[in-house]
Scaffold this motif. Structure first.
Motif, PDB file in Angstrom:
ATOM      1  N   LEU A 127      18.873  -0.692   5.774  1.00  0.00           N
ATOM      2  CA  LEU A 127      18.528   0.719   5.643  1.00  0.00           C
ATOM      3  C   LEU A 127      17.989   1.009   4.247  1.00  0.00           C
ATOM      4  O   LEU A 127      18.423   0.417   3.255  1.00  0.00           O
ATOM      5  N   LEU A 128      17.042   1.922   4.181  1.00  0.00           N
ATOM      6  CA  LEU A 128      16.503   2.422   2.915  1.00  0.00           C
ATOM      7  C   LEU A 128      16.895   3.885   2.764  1.00  0.00           C
ATOM      8  O   LEU A 128      16.841   4.652   3.726  1.00  0.00           O
ATOM      9  N   PHE A 129      17.273   4.258   1.565  1.00  0.00           N
ATOM     10  CA  PHE A 129      17.647   5.638   1.267  1.00  0.00           C
ATOM     11  C   PHE A 129      16.606   6.192   0.305  1.00  0.00           C
ATOM     12  O   PHE A 129      16.581   5.857  -0.882  1.00  0.00           O
ATOM     13  N   LEU A 130      15.715   7.008   0.842  1.00  0.00           N
ATOM     14  CA  LEU A 130      14.521   7.462   0.136  1.00  0.00           C
ATOM     15  C   LEU A 130      14.673   8.916  -0.287  1.00  0.00           C
ATOM     16  O   LEU A 130      15.096   9.765   0.503  1.00  0.00           O
ATOM     17  N   ASP A 131      14.305   9.191  -1.515  1.00  0.00           N
ATOM     18  CA  ASP A 131      14.319  10.551  -2.061  1.00  0.00           C
ATOM     19  C   ASP A 131      12.933  10.801  -2.632  1.00  0.00           C
ATOM     20  O   ASP A 131      12.537  10.181  -3.624  1.00  0.00           O
ATOM     21  N   GLY A 132      12.165  11.693  -1.979  1.00  0.00           N
ATOM     22  CA  GLY A 132      10.800  11.889  -2.437  1.00  0.00           C
ATOM     23  C   GLY A 132      10.191  13.178  -1.947  1.00  0.00           C
ATOM     24  O   GLY A 132      10.811  13.961  -1.219  1.00  0.00           O
ATOM     25  N   THR A 133       8.937  13.375  -2.321  1.00  0.00           N
ATOM     26  CA  THR A 133       8.189  14.581  -1.978  1.00  0.00           C
ATOM     27  C   THR A 133       7.206  14.276  -0.864  1.00  0.00           C
ATOM     28  O   THR A 133       6.488  13.270  -0.906  1.00  0.00           O
ATOM     29  N   VAL A 134       7.163  15.154   0.135  1.00  0.00           N
ATOM     30  CA  VAL A 134       6.243  14.969   1.260  1.00  0.00           C
ATOM     31  C   VAL A 134       4.813  15.179   0.779  1.00  0.00           C
ATOM     32  O   VAL A 134       4.487  16.205   0.167  1.00  0.00           O
ATOM     33  N   LEU A 135       3.956  14.201   1.048  1.00  0.00           N
ATOM     34  CA  LEU A 135       2.540  14.296   0.660  1.00  0.00           C
ATOM     35  C   LEU A 135       1.673  14.741   1.826  1.00  0.00           C
ATOM     36  O   LEU A 135       0.671  15.434   1.627  1.00  0.00           O
ATOM     37  N   GLY A 136       2.011  14.332   3.041  1.00  0.00           N
ATOM     38  CA  GLY A 136       1.206  14.670   4.226  1.00  0.00           C
ATOM     39  C   GLY A 136       1.246  13.541   5.225  1.00  0.00           C
ATOM     40  O   GLY A 136       2.164  12.715   5.213  1.00  0.00           O
ATOM     41  N   THR A 137       0.270  13.493   6.112  1.00  0.00           N
ATOM     42  CA  THR A 137       0.200  12.441   7.127  1.00  0.00           C
ATOM     43  C   THR A 137      -0.867  11.428   6.757  1.00  0.00           C
ATOM     44  O   THR A 137      -1.902  11.772   6.179  1.00  0.00           O
ATOM     45  N   ALA A 138      -0.613  10.190   7.123  1.00  0.00           N
ATOM     46  CA  ALA A 138      -1.554   9.103   6.839  1.00  0.00           C
ATOM     47  C   ALA A 138      -1.541   8.127   8.006  1.00  0.00           C
ATOM     48  O   ALA A 138      -0.579   7.385   8.177  1.00  0.00           O
ATOM     49  N   GLY A 139      -2.581   8.200   8.819  1.00  0.00           N
ATOM     50  CA  GLY A 139      -2.663   7.292   9.957  1.00  0.00           C
ATOM     51  C   GLY A 139      -1.529   7.456  10.944  1.00  0.00           C
ATOM     52  O   GLY A 139      -1.054   6.476  11.507  1.00  0.00           O
ATOM     53  N   GLY A 140      -1.062   8.667  11.144  1.00  0.00           N
ATOM     54  CA  GLY A 140       0.030   8.924  12.073  1.00  0.00           C
ATOM     55  C   GLY A 140       1.407   8.812  11.466  1.00  0.00           C
ATOM     56  O   GLY A 140       2.400   9.085  12.131  1.00  0.00           O
ATOM     57  N   ALA A 141       1.508   8.417  10.206  1.00  0.00           N
ATOM     58  CA  ALA A 141       2.796   8.294   9.520  1.00  0.00           C
ATOM     59  C   ALA A 141       2.969   9.440   8.530  1.00  0.00           C
ATOM     60  O   ALA A 141       1.999  10.047   8.076  1.00  0.00           O
ATOM     61  N   LEU A 142       4.214   9.736   8.211  1.00  0.00           N
ATOM     62  CA  LEU A 142       4.534  10.745   7.200  1.00  0.00           C
ATOM     63  C   LEU A 142       4.640  10.043   5.856  1.00  0.00           C
ATOM     64  O   LEU A 142       5.492   9.166   5.675  1.00  0.00           O
ATOM     65  N   ARG A 143       3.777  10.415   4.905  1.00  0.00           N
ATOM     66  CA  ARG A 143       3.791   9.754   3.597  1.00  0.00           C
ATOM     67  C   ARG A 143       4.645  10.555   2.628  1.00  0.00           C
ATOM     68  O   ARG A 143       4.474  11.766   2.476  1.00  0.00           O
ATOM     69  N   VAL A 144       5.564   9.832   1.969  1.00  0.00           N
ATOM     70  CA  VAL A 144       6.499  10.443   1.026  1.00  0.00           C
ATOM     71  C   VAL A 144       6.365   9.725  -0.306  1.00  0.00           C
ATOM     72  O   VAL A 144       6.343   8.489  -0.363  1.00  0.00           O
TER      73      VAL A 144
END
Length: 579
Positions: A367-384
């Protein structure tokens, strides 16, 4: 209704009793089963094949466990084609699979056998029989492995289980199921998965035959081993949706103790995605907390007299006591400490866990525990955007994908995610749960389980959706330099030795040599040579090959591709965590 499941040894016993001329007709006659009408009355099942012929099963525990318990009323019985068709078309009953579903009701707190004890003669003989069965599958390929080849594999599986080689027998059953799917043209058949299973089982058999490695780990266990862990104060982290390709589905709730150690409570049952809701709403099997799986992911638990398996799966023995307790948010200790570990260290931990046996991987190691800011969508994925690098988050299941599409409108909002690393896609992970600057209702306190809960537009604030370019070069599952060798591996697993023997590998060997991958080139050349090296009699006819040269060449190639792919994936992922 389909015919009842049968024990592995039954298939071999029934087919061994058939005359050779009838064995050859079994595969061509399997379509008849679709026209049969099966009626079950308690522990007996009946099939009326025509006005004068009836098949009768005497079942034990819902399965046929002995060839003598399958009777046919025709004049050729018991050496009749009807019995051969029936057992060849039936599903294989696996005690290991039943244990996985009902282990909470029959938990055994047993100590493992001493690891210093070497493999016994019967264990080595059983491993050798399984190796020979796998070698036969390789020579014939999945498309050429009919009822007789599959029966030989199932007999070896039964021998391995009797000898106490539970890990090997479970692996062999999965291969047998894949062979049946390939012969039936089932869309669930995956030649890459079959290749991986064959590599794992043949390596396991070789280690057992030669006493290489920890024998207790090579044996495996009949039931998941649970050991006392005492009392724990646990905090719900999230609830993950599970849908496996082997016909099981449900949820797994992840918990964290006061020291930040991860534990799991599964609720997995036979069925497809339609069983997820029932599993999530069902009661937790541990103690009498009165919590459902979904509620446990947002609550706390006081555990006393607890037990757990080596991979931190909590047991549900009769002596275990558990009561509901207060929860903690992701910003409070001890949960907050999960996000304190740097992302490069988390990635390294996940890849280290990938090399360990499945039953010995600590809970949450990938598991990864990610803390970040939402940038938008990229190729169907949510980029953070995290403090280290940008990570693309994808969803498994329609509900999770819908939630991620909604979160894409939260550009500029800082969120926390629990995600599962995808080792073959650098910079990409599967999002499991989210929390942060969201306006959540009371029933979604602390976080949102992306596979279970449904986000509303009113829950999300932000600057709207931003479309971003996808990653310039998405990583492939297998690096291009090893692709020629992997293609040969898959062709052999699917079509057998003859497929590799008729094609020339000289061009690919030369190309690999030019690129500097001389070891890969040598492995491919050895496999190609071994596939063509066939013995012949005095009249020039190909004689039956029973040697190990070809199976060993194929196994070396499989191990080379597996380890090369893992190393390349790790090298590709780690730079993704360093801008």
């Amino acid at each position: 209704m389909t015919v009842p499941p049968v024990s592995p040894v039954v298939v071999a016993d029934v087919l061994d009793a058939l005359p050779p001329r009838l064995r050859k007709r079994v595969d061509a006659s399997l379509a008849r089963v679709a026209e049969w009408t099966v009626t079950v009355d308690g522990d007996t099942a009946h099939v009326a094949l025509d006005a004068e012929t009836t098949l009768t099963w005497t079942l034990h525990g819902g399965a046929l466990t002995s060839a003598d318990d399958l009777a046919c009323s025709c004049l050729l019985a018991p050496k009749c084609l009807h019995r051969g068709i029936a057992v060849s078309a039936a599903d294989i009953a696996s005690d290991a699979e039943v244990t996985e579903v009902t282990e909470a009701a029959a938990e055994a707190d047993t100590e493992p056998a001493p690891d210093a004890e070497p493999a016994s003669g019967s264990e080595r003989a059983a491993a050798a029989a399984l190796w020979d069965a796998c070698a036969t599958v390789l020579r014939a390929g999945a498309t050429g492995s009919g009822a007789v080849v599959r029966a030989g594999l199932l007999r070896a599986v039964h021998t391995a289980r009797v000898a106490g080689l539970y890990r090997a027998s479970a692996n062999g059953l999965r291969i047998a199921a894949a062979l049946a799917a390939a012969r039936a043209g089932d869309s669930s058949f995956d030649r890459e998965l079959l290749t991986a299973e064959l590599v794992d089982l043949m390596l396991l058999c070789q280690d057992l035959r030669t006493d290489t490695g920890p024998v207790a780990e090579l044996r495996g266990t009949a039931r998941r081993e649970y050991r006392p862990i005492g009392s724990l104060r646990l905090y719900g982290l999230c609830t993950e949706v599970i849908v496996s390709g082997s016909g099981y589905s449900g949820v797994v709730t992840h918990l964290v103790d006061a020291d930040g150690v991860l534990w799991t409570v599964p609720a997995i049952m036979p069925g497809g995605a339609e069983r997820i809701s029932a599993a999530a709403s069902g009661p937790v099997a541990i103690g009498e907390s009165g919590l459902s799986q979904r509620e446990l992911g947002r609550a706390g638990l006081l555990l006393s007299g607890g037990t757990a398996s080596p991979d931190h799966r909590l047991g549900a023995g009769k002596a275990v006591r558990a009561v509901a307790a207060s929860a903690a948010s992701w910003t409070d200790p001890p949960l907050a400490g999960l996000w304190a570990q740097p992302l490069p260290d988390q990635v390294s931990r996940a890849f280290q866990a990938d090399t360990r046996p499945e039953g010995d991987r600590p809970a949450g190691a990938d598991l990864l525990f990610l803390d970040g800011t939402v940038l938008g969508t990229a190729g169907g994925a949510l980029r953070v955007a995290t403090d280290t690098t940008d990570v693309d988050l994808v969803g498994e299941g329609e509900r999770a994908r819908e939630n991620l599409r909604l979160l894409a409108s939260a550009a500029g909002v800082r969120l926390r995610f629990v995600a599962r690393l995808l080792p073959d896609r650098p910079g990409t992970a599967v999002a499991l749960a989210v929390a942060g600057d969201l306006d959540l209702p009371g029933n979604l306190r602390h976080h949102v389980d992306l596979g279970l809960d449904r986000l509303q537009r009113s829950h999300v604030a932000g600057d709207g959706t931003r479309e971003l370019p996808p990653r310039p070069e998405p990583a492939e599952r297998v690096p291009r330099p090893v692709r020629p060798l992997e293609n040969v591996l898959h062709r052999v697993a699917l079509g057998g030795r003859a497929v590799a023997a008729i094609s020339s590998a000289d061009r690919d060997v030369a190309a690999l040599t030019r690129t500097g991958l001389t070891t890969t080139a040598d492995v491919l050349a050895d496999l190609a040579a071994a596939s063509r090296d066939r013995g012949r009699d005095a009249f020039g006819r190909v004689v039956r090959d029973t040697g190990d040269d070809f199976p060993f060449a194929w196994l070396r190639a499989g191990l080379h591709v597996r380890e090369f792919t893992r190393a390349a994936a790790r090298q590709a992922w780690l730079p993704a965590t360093h801008p």
